[in-house]
Write a protein that holds these residues in place. Structure first.
Motif, PDB file in Angstrom:
ATOM      1  N   ARG A 156     -10.118   6.871   1.225  1.00 42.03           N
ATOM      2  CA  ARG A 156     -11.097   5.875   0.817  1.00 42.03           C
ATOM      3  C   ARG A 156     -11.661   6.221  -0.553  1.00 42.03           C
ATOM      4  O   ARG A 156     -12.119   7.332  -0.791  1.00 42.03           O
ATOM      5  N   ALA A 157     -11.637   5.270  -1.450  1.00 40.67           N
ATOM      6  CA  ALA A 157     -12.183   5.459  -2.795  1.00 40.67           C
ATOM      7  C   ALA A 157     -12.227   4.104  -3.487  1.00 40.67           C
ATOM      8  O   ALA A 157     -11.389   3.236  -3.217  1.00 40.67           O
ATOM      9  N   PRO A 158     -13.178   3.874  -4.392  1.00 41.22           N
ATOM     10  CA  PRO A 158     -13.297   2.572  -5.072  1.00 41.22           C
ATOM     11  C   PRO A 158     -12.293   2.422  -6.202  1.00 41.22           C
ATOM     12  O   PRO A 158     -12.657   2.267  -7.367  1.00 41.22           O
ATOM     13  N   GLU A 159     -11.013   2.459  -5.863  1.00 41.22           N
ATOM     14  CA  GLU A 159      -9.961   2.331  -6.882  1.00 41.22           C
ATOM     15  C   GLU A 159      -9.085   1.113  -6.590  1.00 41.22           C
ATOM     16  O   GLU A 159      -9.483  -0.008  -6.833  1.00 41.22           O
ATOM     17  N   ASP A 160      -7.894   1.311  -6.048  1.00 38.82           N
ATOM     18  CA  ASP A 160      -7.007   0.171  -5.802  1.00 38.82           C
ATOM     19  C   ASP A 160      -7.531  -0.711  -4.667  1.00 38.82           C
ATOM     20  O   ASP A 160      -8.254  -0.258  -3.777  1.00 38.82           O
ATOM     21  N   ILE A 161      -7.135  -1.963  -4.693  1.00 39.27           N
ATOM     22  CA  ILE A 161      -7.628  -2.973  -3.747  1.00 39.27           C
ATOM     23  C   ILE A 161      -6.519  -3.319  -2.748  1.00 39.27           C
ATOM     24  O   ILE A 161      -5.357  -3.519  -3.122  1.00 39.27           O
ATOM     25  N   TYR A 162      -6.899  -3.384  -1.487  1.00 35.49           N
ATOM     26  CA  TYR A 162      -5.959  -3.750  -0.427  1.00 35.49           C
ATOM     27  C   TYR A 162      -5.702  -5.247  -0.466  1.00 35.49           C
ATOM     28  O   TYR A 162      -6.614  -6.062  -0.482  1.00 35.49           O
ATOM     29  N   THR A 163      -4.428  -5.625  -0.439  1.00 30.84           N
ATOM     30  CA  THR A 163      -4.050  -7.028  -0.579  1.00 30.84           C
ATOM     31  C   THR A 163      -4.052  -7.801   0.741  1.00 30.84           C
ATOM     32  O   THR A 163      -3.866  -9.009   0.738  1.00 30.84           O
ATOM     33  N   GLY A 164      -4.204  -7.094   1.857  1.00 34.56           N
ATOM     34  CA  GLY A 164      -4.123  -7.770   3.148  1.00 34.56           C
ATOM     35  C   GLY A 164      -2.726  -7.790   3.734  1.00 34.56           C
ATOM     36  O   GLY A 164      -2.483  -8.468   4.731  1.00 34.56           O
ATOM     37  N   LEU A 165      -1.806  -7.021   3.147  1.00 36.01           N
ATOM     38  CA  LEU A 165      -0.435  -6.920   3.659  1.00 36.01           C
ATOM     39  C   LEU A 165      -0.149  -5.469   4.005  1.00 36.01           C
ATOM     40  O   LEU A 165      -0.367  -4.574   3.180  1.00 36.01           O
ATOM     41  N   GLN A 166       0.345  -5.240   5.228  1.00 34.68           N
ATOM     42  CA  GLN A 166       0.639  -3.881   5.657  1.00 34.68           C
ATOM     43  C   GLN A 166       1.817  -3.861   6.628  1.00 34.68           C
ATOM     44  O   GLN A 166       2.186  -4.883   7.222  1.00 34.68           O
ATOM     45  N   ILE A 167       2.388  -2.664   6.785  1.00 37.49           N
ATOM     46  CA  ILE A 167       3.268  -2.329   7.903  1.00 37.49           C
ATOM     47  C   ILE A 167       2.546  -1.266   8.716  1.00 37.49           C
ATOM     48  O   ILE A 167       1.996  -0.317   8.149  1.00 37.49           O
ATOM     49  N   ILE A 168       2.529  -1.410  10.033  1.00 38.20           N
ATOM     50  CA  ILE A 168       1.817  -0.442  10.865  1.00 38.20           C
ATOM     51  C   ILE A 168       2.556  -0.226  12.181  1.00 38.20           C
ATOM     52  O   ILE A 168       3.071  -1.179  12.779  1.00 38.20           O
ATOM     53  N   ARG A 169       2.633   1.042  12.583  1.00 39.54           N
ATOM     54  CA  ARG A 169       3.096   1.363  13.935  1.00 39.54           C
ATOM     55  C   ARG A 169       1.925   1.105  14.886  1.00 39.54           C
ATOM     56  O   ARG A 169       0.800   1.540  14.638  1.00 39.54           O
ATOM     57  N   THR A 170       2.190   0.419  15.954  1.00 39.19           N
ATOM     58  CA  THR A 170       1.095  -0.124  16.760  1.00 39.19           C
ATOM     59  C   THR A 170       0.592   0.808  17.858  1.00 39.19           C
ATOM     60  O   THR A 170      -0.358   0.467  18.565  1.00 39.19           O
ATOM     61  N   ASP A 171       1.168   1.999  18.006  1.00 37.84           N
ATOM     62  CA  ASP A 171       0.705   2.921  19.043  1.00 37.84           C
ATOM     63  C   ASP A 171      -0.775   3.237  18.909  1.00 37.84           C
ATOM     64  O   ASP A 171      -1.478   3.435  19.907  1.00 37.84           O
TER      65      ASP A 171
END
Length: 223
Positions: A156-171
């Motif tokens: 976490r840091a005030p640098e790059d912005i999350y675009t709302g697109l991800q890949i995630i393992r759901t476990d």
């Protein structure tokens, strides 16, 4: 690699003010096209697998708008579950892990964002976020979300912005007992064990989260 995808479309869109009084935010028009259609066009061009859309606020309007398409709906009409809870509820429809998730309130200029994140995925990752540098962001009010280290891991840091697109393992969702919860609860768990990674989008991205962002998005698309 072909993955299923969940499109987040259940929110109330309160930051849009009167524009979402009679319609959900994903159906707001930008340059003559509904916001959700921009996300679907990217997904279709990338050749994703099963497509799931979660619905809550004015959900029937979204169902009608997408009628006839190969889309399954995750119904949250009884309770808005937030992003993490929404993904957890949709797991039986998505069927496999990992999965893609994508917000439906942004427009993009540049290469296919889903293709880019799929190409960046590696087996050791538990989650991979597509971020964007501040210089390539339009219409976003946030100060930044994450910093990518030399190994691609995020903190976490005030640098790059999350675009709302991800890949995630759901476990990880099985570790959270709440019904309604933010994806942040999952990301924090993943980050604590070193499994949260990021890659930067090589284009421009506009967060259409407020009325003032609509003309900015249209200008960006027409450049």
């Amino acid at each position: 690699m072909t993955l299923p995808i969940l499109f987040f479309a259940a929110g109330r869109g309160t930051r849009m003010g009167p524009l979402t009084k009679d319609r959900p935010k994903p159906l707001i028009n930008v340059a003559g096209k509904a916001l959700i259609d921009y996300a679907l066009d990217i997904a279709n061009a990338a050749g994703v697998g099963r497509k799931v859309v979660n619905v809550h606020y004015h959900g029937e309007m979204i169902r009608q708008h997408l009628a006839g398409q190969d889309i399954t709906f995750s119904d949250e009409s009884a309770q808005l579950l937030e992003t993490g809870g929404g993904l957890k509820k949709a797991l039986p429809l998505l069927e496999t892990s990992p999965v893609l998730t994508m917000n439906t309130d942004a427009v993009w200029q540049g290469p296919n964002s889903i293709t880019q994140i799929l190409n960046a995925w590696r087996p050791e990752m538990e989650a991979l976020m597509l971020l964007v540098e501040k210089k390539d962001v339009v219409g976003h009010l946030g100060k930044g979300d994450f910093k990518i280290d030399s190994n691609g891991r995020l903190k976490r840091a005030p640098e790059d912005i999350y675009t709302g697109l991800q890949i995630i393992r759901t476990d990880v969702l099985g570790e959270i007992t709440d019904t309604a919860f933010s994806m942040n609860a999952a990301w924090d768990r993943i980050a604590a064990r070193g499994g949260l990674f990021g890659t930067r989008f090589v284009g421009k991205w506009c967060d259409v989260g407020q009325p003032e962002s609509i003309p900015l998005a249209e200008d960006m698309l027409h450049v």
